[in-house]
Motif scaffolding. Structure first.
Motif, PDB file in Angstrom:
ATOM      1  N   HIS A  79     -16.329 -82.204  21.324  1.00  0.00           N
ATOM      2  CA  HIS A  79     -15.718 -82.453  22.633  1.00  0.00           C
ATOM      3  C   HIS A  79     -14.946 -83.763  22.625  1.00  0.00           C
ATOM      4  O   HIS A  79     -13.866 -83.859  23.193  1.00  0.00           O
ATOM      5  N   TYR A  80     -15.518 -84.776  21.969  1.00  0.00           N
ATOM      6  CA  TYR A  80     -14.814 -86.066  21.885  1.00  0.00           C
ATOM      7  C   TYR A  80     -13.445 -85.891  21.228  1.00  0.00           C
ATOM      8  O   TYR A  80     -12.429 -86.342  21.765  1.00  0.00           O
ATOM      9  N   ILE A  81     -13.401 -85.227  20.076  1.00  0.00           N
ATOM     10  CA  ILE A  81     -12.106 -85.113  19.397  1.00  0.00           C
ATOM     11  C   ILE A  81     -11.181 -84.113  20.106  1.00  0.00           C
ATOM     12  O   ILE A  81      -9.979 -84.155  19.928  1.00  0.00           O
ATOM     13  N   GLN A  82     -11.779 -83.265  20.955  1.00  0.00           N
ATOM     14  CA  GLN A  82     -10.969 -82.328  21.740  1.00  0.00           C
ATOM     15  C   GLN A  82     -10.400 -82.966  23.008  1.00  0.00           C
ATOM     16  O   GLN A  82      -9.771 -82.278  23.799  1.00  0.00           O
ATOM     17  N   GLY A  83     -10.693 -84.254  23.225  1.00  0.00           N
ATOM     18  CA  GLY A  83     -10.083 -84.943  24.359  1.00  0.00           C
ATOM     19  C   GLY A  83     -11.056 -85.541  25.357  1.00  0.00           C
ATOM     20  O   GLY A  83     -10.643 -86.192  26.313  1.00  0.00           O
ATOM     21  N   LYS A  84     -12.366 -85.338  25.153  1.00  0.00           N
ATOM     22  CA  LYS A  84     -13.339 -85.926  26.069  1.00  0.00           C
ATOM     23  C   LYS A  84     -13.569 -87.388  25.679  1.00  0.00           C
ATOM     24  O   LYS A  84     -14.627 -87.779  25.194  1.00  0.00           O
ATOM     25  N   ASN A  85     -12.490 -88.181  25.828  1.00  0.00           N
ATOM     26  CA  ASN A  85     -12.570 -89.615  25.570  1.00  0.00           C
ATOM     27  C   ASN A  85     -11.704 -90.297  26.622  1.00  0.00           C
ATOM     28  O   ASN A  85     -10.956 -89.623  27.342  1.00  0.00           O
ATOM     29  N   GLU A  86     -11.812 -91.625  26.715  1.00  0.00           N
ATOM     30  CA  GLU A  86     -11.209 -92.301  27.877  1.00  0.00           C
ATOM     31  C   GLU A  86      -9.697 -92.222  27.924  1.00  0.00           C
ATOM     32  O   GLU A  86      -9.110 -92.430  28.963  1.00  0.00           O
ATOM     33  N   GLU A  87      -9.062 -91.918  26.802  1.00  0.00           N
ATOM     34  CA  GLU A  87      -7.609 -91.775  26.842  1.00  0.00           C
ATOM     35  C   GLU A  87      -7.166 -90.312  26.787  1.00  0.00           C
ATOM     36  O   GLU A  87      -5.978 -90.020  26.688  1.00  0.00           O
ATOM     37  N   GLY A  88      -8.147 -89.417  26.802  1.00  0.00           N
ATOM     38  CA  GLY A  88      -7.819 -87.998  26.748  1.00  0.00           C
ATOM     39  C   GLY A  88      -7.091 -87.591  25.471  1.00  0.00           C
ATOM     40  O   GLY A  88      -6.352 -86.616  25.453  1.00  0.00           O
ATOM     41  N   LYS A  89      -7.329 -88.337  24.382  1.00  0.00           N
ATOM     42  CA  LYS A  89      -6.640 -88.069  23.117  1.00  0.00           C
ATOM     43  C   LYS A  89      -7.268 -86.881  22.393  1.00  0.00           C
ATOM     44  O   LYS A  89      -8.493 -86.819  22.249  1.00  0.00           O
ATOM     45  N   LYS A  90      -6.416 -85.975  21.957  1.00  0.00           N
ATOM     46  CA  LYS A  90      -6.887 -84.863  21.119  1.00  0.00           C
ATOM     47  C   LYS A  90      -6.680 -85.230  19.665  1.00  0.00           C
ATOM     48  O   LYS A  90      -5.615 -85.712  19.294  1.00  0.00           O
ATOM     49  N   MET A  91      -7.674 -85.000  18.856  1.00  0.00           N
ATOM     50  CA  MET A  91      -7.568 -85.353  17.442  1.00  0.00           C
ATOM     51  C   MET A  91      -7.809 -84.118  16.591  1.00  0.00           C
ATOM     52  O   MET A  91      -8.507 -83.198  17.010  1.00  0.00           O
ATOM     53  N   ALA A  92      -7.239 -84.163  15.386  1.00  0.00           N
ATOM     54  CA  ALA A  92      -7.466 -83.050  14.464  1.00  0.00           C
ATOM     55  C   ALA A  92      -8.854 -83.199  13.843  1.00  0.00           C
ATOM     56  O   ALA A  92      -9.328 -84.312  13.609  1.00  0.00           O
ATOM     57  N   MET A  93      -9.493 -82.076  13.591  1.00  0.00           N
ATOM     58  CA  MET A  93     -10.809 -82.078  12.956  1.00  0.00           C
ATOM     59  C   MET A  93     -10.693 -82.612  11.528  1.00  0.00           C
ATOM     60  O   MET A  93      -9.733 -82.332  10.825  1.00  0.00           O
ATOM     61  N   THR A  94     -11.676 -83.400  11.130  1.00  0.00           N
ATOM     62  CA  THR A  94     -11.725 -83.944   9.769  1.00  0.00           C
ATOM     63  C   THR A  94     -12.911 -83.321   9.032  1.00  0.00           C
ATOM     64  O   THR A  94     -13.714 -82.611   9.625  1.00  0.00           O
ATOM     65  N   ALA A  95     -13.018 -83.604   7.773  1.00  0.00           N
ATOM     66  CA  ALA A  95     -14.178 -83.134   6.999  1.00  0.00           C
ATOM     67  C   ALA A  95     -14.629 -84.245   6.055  1.00  0.00           C
ATOM     68  O   ALA A  95     -13.811 -85.055   5.636  1.00  0.00           O
ATOM     69  N   PRO A  96     -15.894 -84.286   5.694  1.00  0.00           N
ATOM     70  CA  PRO A  96     -16.943 -83.389   6.157  1.00  0.00           C
ATOM     71  C   PRO A  96     -17.582 -83.873   7.457  1.00  0.00           C
ATOM     72  O   PRO A  96     -17.286 -84.956   7.929  1.00  0.00           O
ATOM     73  N   THR A  97     -18.446 -83.026   8.020  1.00  0.00           N
ATOM     74  CA  THR A  97     -19.353 -83.446   9.074  1.00  0.00           C
ATOM     75  C   THR A  97     -20.615 -83.919   8.370  1.00  0.00           C
ATOM     76  O   THR A  97     -21.132 -83.220   7.501  1.00  0.00           O
TER      77      THR A  97
END
Ligand SMILES: *[C@@H]1O[C@H](CO)[C@@H](O)[C@H](O)[C@H]1NC(C)=O
Ligand SMILES: *[C@@H]1O[C@H](CO)[C@@H](O)[C@H](O)[C@H]1NC(C)=O
Ligand SMILES: *[C@@H]1O[C@H](CO)[C@@H](O)[C@H](O)[C@H]1NC(C)=O
Length: 231
Positions: A79-97
């Motif tokens: 959710h954070y990388i999908q935009g649930k952050n204070e600037e609403g930034k969407k980020m691409a998924m990285t690897a690994p988890t």
């Protein structure tokens, strides 16, 4: 600025086949960016890798079951990388988890797990603050890791199986490593969330890459005296 450039180099850095640059992106297919490493050597079924310092988003989950902790933690971080952050930034998924797994054989006991997603290079320095108070930033130091790879899903039984096998090999070879926990690294996490966008062919089920890591103490070398324990 030096750090930023170093980080950019390590994440995207020119991947050459020549010996002049040892940084690899081997396990980076679905994602644009991966946690790159220098392969120090490969011995009897495990690798010695060198990782540079890096910043991740992380969350702690307490659970009886690793699978549940991983799922719940991953969902929050996703959710954070999908935009649930204070600037609403969407980020691409990285690897690994990365999943930090306590070494604890007691089954009917809550365990504390930490789930990590690598911040993309452009957010390594100034990532937007998370909205979810359970999500935090963590800086992993430069480190050497002993790594064993396996397929399938990252599950309790196989992470236990491969980590204890790795631990036995390391102990027999007199290697110094941090005990008490190990990491499980999953490279195919994105599809867990975006299943409906994927074609479920046989490769989706079979061609999956996971690893278990023990973090080295000090700077490990590569010695031919390692007992050759076949897998
Ligand atoms: C998360 O767990 C680690 C131990 O694994 C602990 O050191 C840290 O303080 C915890 N962080 C939060 C925000 O709960
Ligand atoms: C897990 O963390 C909680 C607090 O964050 C702590 O009270 C508990 O003792 C920890 N459990 C284990 C098994 O370390
Ligand atoms: C899983 O990730 C690994 C490493 O990036 C990749 O080689 C493999 O093709 C991926 N598998 C699937 C089913 O996408």
């Amino acid at each position: 600025m030096f750090w930023m450039r170093l980080i950019l180099f390590l994440l995207f850095g020119p991947i050459k086949t020549s010996n002049s640059n040892n940084y690899r992106k081997f396990h980076c297919k679905e994602q644009k960016e991966c946690f790159n490493y220098e392969l120090i050597c490969e011995i009897s079924g495990y690798e010695v890798r060198h990782y540079q310092a890096s910043r991740w988003i992380a969350t702690n989950v307490t659970s009886f079951f690793m699978e549940f902790a991983n799922y719940e933690g991953f969902t929050k971080l996703f959710h954070y990388i999908q935009g649930k952050n204070e600037e609403g930034k969407k980020m691409a998924m990285t690897a690994p988890t990365l999943l930090k797994i306590p070494e604890n054989d007691r089954i009917m006991e809550n365990k504390n797990y930490t789930i990590h997603i690598l911040l993309p290079a452009m957010y390594q320095e100034n990532p937007p603050a998370p909205v979810d108070s359970d999500v935090y930033f963590i800086d992993l130091p430069e480190m050497y890791a002993f790594v064993k790879s396996f397929g399938g899903w990252l599950l309790t039984w196989n992470s236990k199986f491969y980590s204890s096998r790795l631990k036995t090999q390391l102990s027999k070879a007199d290697r110094k490593f941090v005990s008490g926990y190990y990491y499980g690294a999953g490279y195919n996490s994105s599809e867990e969330v975006e299943v409906e966008d994927k074609e479920w062919g046989p490769m989706t089920l079979i061609d999956r890459h996971n690893e278990v890591w023990y973090i080295a103490e000090g700077t490990p070398g590569c010695s031919s005296s390692d007992p050759d324990l076949a897998i």
